[in-house]
Scaffold this motif. Structure first.
Motif, mmCIF file in Angstrom:
data_model
loop_
_atom_site.group_PDB
_atom_site.id
_atom_site.type_symbol
_atom_site.label_atom_id
_atom_site.label_comp_id
_atom_site.label_asym_id
_atom_site.label_seq_id
_atom_site.Cartn_x
_atom_site.Cartn_y
_atom_site.Cartn_z
ATOM 1 N N THR A 68 38.302 -9.445 9.340
ATOM 2 C CA THR A 68 37.596 -9.090 10.573
ATOM 3 C C THR A 68 36.990 -7.695 10.545
ATOM 4 O OG1 THR A 68 39.643 -8.297 11.580
ATOM 5 C CG2 THR A 68 39.028 -10.607 11.986
ATOM 6 N N GLU A 69 37.284 -6.925 9.503
ATOM 7 C CA GLU A 69 36.725 -5.577 9.408
ATOM 8 C C GLU A 69 36.465 -5.209 7.956
ATOM 9 O OE1 GLU A 69 39.483 -2.653 10.853
ATOM 10 O OE2 GLU A 69 41.111 -3.455 9.658
ATOM 11 N N MET A 70 35.572 -4.254 7.774
ATOM 12 C CA MET A 70 35.277 -3.753 6.429
ATOM 13 C C MET A 70 35.083 -2.251 6.514
ATOM 14 S SD MET A 70 31.364 -4.995 5.867
ATOM 15 C CE MET A 70 30.145 -4.765 7.143
ATOM 16 N N GLN A 71 35.186 -1.600 5.349
ATOM 17 C CA GLN A 71 34.991 -0.155 5.301
ATOM 18 C C GLN A 71 34.479 0.245 3.927
ATOM 19 O OE1 GLN A 71 38.136 2.422 6.758
ATOM 20 N NE2 GLN A 71 37.828 3.795 5.025
ATOM 21 N N VAL A 72 33.539 1.184 3.918
ATOM 22 C CA VAL A 72 33.061 1.789 2.680
ATOM 23 C C VAL A 72 33.145 3.292 2.867
ATOM 24 C CG1 VAL A 72 31.122 2.095 1.096
ATOM 25 C CG2 VAL A 72 31.535 -0.139 2.134
ATOM 26 N N ASP A 73 33.741 3.963 1.897
ATOM 27 C CA ASP A 73 33.919 5.411 1.911
ATOM 28 C C ASP A 73 33.233 5.945 0.652
ATOM 29 O OD1 ASP A 73 34.887 8.034 1.709
ATOM 30 O OD2 ASP A 73 36.888 7.491 2.406
ATOM 31 N N LEU A 74 32.175 6.714 0.837
ATOM 32 C CA LEU A 74 31.385 7.218 -0.286
ATOM 33 C C LEU A 74 31.360 8.743 -0.264
ATOM 34 C CD1 LEU A 74 29.347 6.835 -2.661
ATOM 35 C CD2 LEU A 74 27.546 6.813 -0.909
ATOM 36 N N GLU A 75 31.763 9.338 -1.371
ATOM 37 C CA GLU A 75 31.608 10.779 -1.560
ATOM 38 C C GLU A 75 30.501 10.972 -2.581
ATOM 39 O OE1 GLU A 75 35.326 12.781 -2.457
ATOM 40 O OE2 GLU A 75 36.399 11.258 -1.304
ATOM 41 N N PHE A 76 29.580 11.892 -2.281
ATOM 42 C CA PHE A 76 28.467 12.133 -3.195
ATOM 43 C C PHE A 76 28.053 13.595 -3.150
ATOM 44 C CE2 PHE A 76 26.529 11.038 0.814
ATOM 45 C CZ PHE A 76 25.439 11.867 0.921
#
Length: 106
Positions: A68-76
């Motif tokens: 029911t949920e998603m997450q993306v964590d991006l460090e750049f």
């Protein structure tokens, strides 16, 4: 933009409990593998985190099946500055639209 670290949770073919991808020390990379093994999903995760857009028409289509949920964590890194983008989406109940949370950090 130079990716430093990517964490994905319940995004397309990626479920939970995955180790983050650490790009430190990577100068040139090639995504290779069989069809359906998640190469394009990695690129979609990056574009969704940054711009809220990926190959799906609706964000709910990007959520891993059965979740029911998603997450993306991006460090750049851009220039000399490091950034972190965390984008989450929670599926709405029935025909209601879901909710997206976006955090931008220095």
């Amino acid at each position: 933009m130079i990716p430093v670290r990517l964490s994905i949770k319940n995004f397309l073919c990626y479920g939970e409990g995955l180790a983050p991808l650490d790009f430190n020390g990577v100068h040139v990379a090639c995504l290779c593998g069989d069809n359906g093994h998640g190469k394009s999903a990695i690129l979609d995760a990056i574009t969704w985190a940054l711009w809220g857009q990926a190959r799906a028409y609706r964000q709910e289509e990007l959520i891993h099946e059965g979740k029911t949920e998603m997450q993306v964590d991006l460090e750049f890194r851009a220039g000399e500055q490091e950034y972190r983008v965390i984008r989450k989406h929670l599926k709405g109940a029935r025909s209601r639209q879901g909710a997206t949370d976006l955090q931008l950090l220095l």
